[in-house]
Write an enzyme that holds these catalytic residues in place. Sequence first.
Site, PDB file in Angstrom:
ATOM      1  CB  SER A 129      -9.598  21.209  53.870  1.00  0.00           C
ATOM      2  OG  SER A 129      -9.344  22.569  54.085  1.00  0.00           O
ATOM      3  CE1 TYR A 184     -14.127  21.376  56.956  1.00  0.00           C
ATOM      4  CE2 TYR A 184     -12.150  22.692  56.598  1.00  0.00           C
ATOM      5  CZ  TYR A 184     -13.162  21.874  56.098  1.00  0.00           C
ATOM      6  OH  TYR A 184     -13.195  21.572  54.752  1.00  0.00           O
TER       7      TYR A 184
END
Length: 246
Positions: free
Chosen positions: A154, A167
């Site tokens: 990401s 995350y």
Amino acid sequence: MIKGYKAKPDLLRDRIILVTGAGDGIGRTASLTYARHGATVILLGRTVAKLETLYDEIIGAGFPEPGIVPMDLATDSAADIQELVEVISDKYGRLDGLLHNAAILGERVPFETCDLDQWSRVMQVNFNSVFKLTRLLLPLLKLSASASIIFTSSGVGAKPRAYWGAYSVSKYAMEGLAKLLADELENTSNIHVNILNPGATRTSMRAAAVPGEDPQTLKTPEDLMGLYLYLMGPDSATENGKTFNA
Ligand SMILES: NC(=O)c1ccc[n+]([C@@H]2O[C@H](COP(=O)([O-])OP(=O)(O)OC[C@H]3O[C@@H](n4cnc5c(N)ncnc54)[C@H](OP(=O)(O)O)[C@@H]3O)[C@@H](O)[C@H]2O)c1
């Protein structure tokens, strides 16, 4: 990747590919796309009903019969994964591709208020399970004439960002693992290892991360599939240790 890459219809013929988080979002579309291009896809996920629906869709379309592996990556043990390794070994004899796709978002709050249990859970699903699966599946990947491991990251994995919590850190750690592995396997194996950042994509995870956003403004999982095919197939065999942004 060459811009405008067009995969041959039988690009993945006879290849055995494991996809984690296969039941929904990008993982679902990637599984279907890999099957459409000839692969036998091993569908790993935690919600069996979603895997079964996808199984039926793949069979109904006349693609190679997939495998189903119900596994919750938040609670799986090394013994569970070892059992999976034995099943794949007995049934297929090798593994040609591994798409690390499953992940959870967790809470996005200031670091000083983050919940300890939630932090551990995100690290477990997004990083520890990725490590364990890779470590235990490596012998099967080494039996392939040419194998690919794709680590899904990401933008907040490449560069950790405020308030994205575990995350962001889990993806950063995963990128470190991918680069270490790529370096170790370069010139010593037929396995190539790369990082793929799909970017903002129309899925339930994105909707949870950015609730006010109009999903129609986002690219769909289907829009990403050129890159997913390129990195999984033989055309990218010389790519190793790189990051690809969709
Ligand atoms: N969408 C984006 O904008 C975006 C952007 C950058 C990176 N990514 C990355 O792309 C990947 C796919 O994301 P997505 O947007 O497709 O997410 P998604 O729609 O939430 O799908 C995630 C998949 O992972 C599975 N999963 C979650 N926890 C699991 C567990 N404990 N055990 C087994 N499977 C589990 C889910 O299963 P269930 O269906 O059973 O819940 C689901 O099938 C992720 O690695 C994500 O970090 C996405």
